[in-house]
Design a protein around this motif. Structure first.
Motif: not given
Length: 343
Positions: A50-66
């Protein structure tokens, strides 16, 4: 059916696992993914990277500090005096501490306890990269589902025990939740997550607990006697606008095909009543009768019949790989499952 796998999954090779007071080899090994890829090959399916996961798509679920913690903890851990080979917490905040204002510590050892739910999620130098690869697979498969098709994401490490800001149970990023949120943002008004791993999808439940647009359904071993021990009971129905949008179907020890398939049928009834427009399937093979830490007793035929029932719902589906640790059989179980999938 399209499938997705990422080469970085092989870099995550955890060693630590604590079981009844004894340190044992970890069951979540790179050979799991190799076995699943072999099963795909026997079906004539070559998984795409797959193409790399965009950070924004992961931050839609997970806290940035985590997310920063998962990235940075191994290097900081290695700089401690006399560290172990993997990042493992030795204390976690209790309900009493949380009720009395517990906060994220400044020190790394305390941060590890804060950001992990248990000792079953050791973090190594390549864990972050592997987790990002798994999330990328889930997002790519969700992209297929957003176009009305079904696709399989070979996610390793798995994800359904990960909360928005806490790892646990071999899981670091919640691939199923990331896929469900991506489907919502792609236009699906209602998304359902059906989790048929033998362990309760506690992280997925926690992430969507107060959401009315995502239905979470989990068919799993009774948590009175099985991980994650504290949640997964039938009385847990969601909170706020999400009340009624969580369904747990716990199974007794030794449950086999008939009752397990009946629970899946009940879950599918709830998904139809919810009027879901897309489905995320958390697929675990640890319900298998061959599982080394087994609780349920599902046969290969049971998995094939489950695939036929779930695919008959007619929903575009993101199939996200979760557990299953009997390396010698999980490839053939994936063959049976995808072989039973229609459409």
């Amino acid at each position: 059916m399209k499938a997705f796998a990422h080469p970085d999954q092989a870099r995550h090779d955890p060693r630590f696992f604590l079981m009844r007071g004894r340190q044992r080899p970890n069951f979540e090994v790179p050979a799991r993914a190799a076995a699943l890829e072999a099963g795909l090959a026997r079906l004539g399916i070559v998984p795409a990277i797959p193409p790399p996961a965009r950070r924004a798509a992961i931050e839609a679920v997970h806290a940035p500090a985590y997310l920063d913690f998962l990235r940075d903890a191994p290097a900081a851990w290695a700089a401690l005096p006399d560290p172990g080979p993997e990042v493992v917490g030795n204390m976690h905040p209790t309900p009493e501490m949380l009720a009395q204002g517990a906060r994220l510590p400044a020190g790394l050892v305390g941060q590890v306890g804060w950001y992990t739910a248990d000792t079953a999620c050791p973090i190594g130098a390549a864990t972050h990269a592997a987790a990002l690869g798994a999330a990328a697979c889930a997002l790519a498969a969700a992209g297929e589902a957003a176009q009305g098709r079904s696709a399989y994401a070979l996610c390793r490490p798995p994800g359904h025990h990960a909360y928005a800001a806490r790892a646990g149970g071999h899981c670091y990023l919640n691939n199923a939740a990331i896929a469900a949120e991506a489907l919502r943002r792609a236009g699906a008004a209602r998304v359902a997550v059906l989790d048929i791993d033998s362990h309760h999808g506690n992280g997925t439940q926690g992430i969507f607990w107060t959401r009315g647009d995502v239905l979470t359904v989990s068919v799993h071993g009774d948590p009175n006697a099985y991980y994650p021990w504290f949640v997964g009971h039938a009385s847990e129905r969601g909170g706020g606008v999400g009340e009624g949008c969580n369904l747990n179907l716990p199974m007794a020890y030794g449950t086999g095909d008939a009752e397990w398939l009946a629970a899946i049928a009940a879950g599918l009834d709830a998904i139809r009543a919810f009027r879901a427009e897309a489905l995320v399937l958390s697929l675990g093979f640890d319900a298998s009768e061959a599982e080394p830490l087994g609780f349920l007793r599902v046969t290969a035929d049971g998995f094939a019949r489950a695939a036929a029932a779930i695919s008959a719902a007619g929903l575009p589906t993101t199939i996200v790989q979760e557990g299953g640790y009997a390396v010698e059989v999980i490839g053939s179980l994936l063959e049976d499952f995808l072989g039973g999938w229609s459409g």
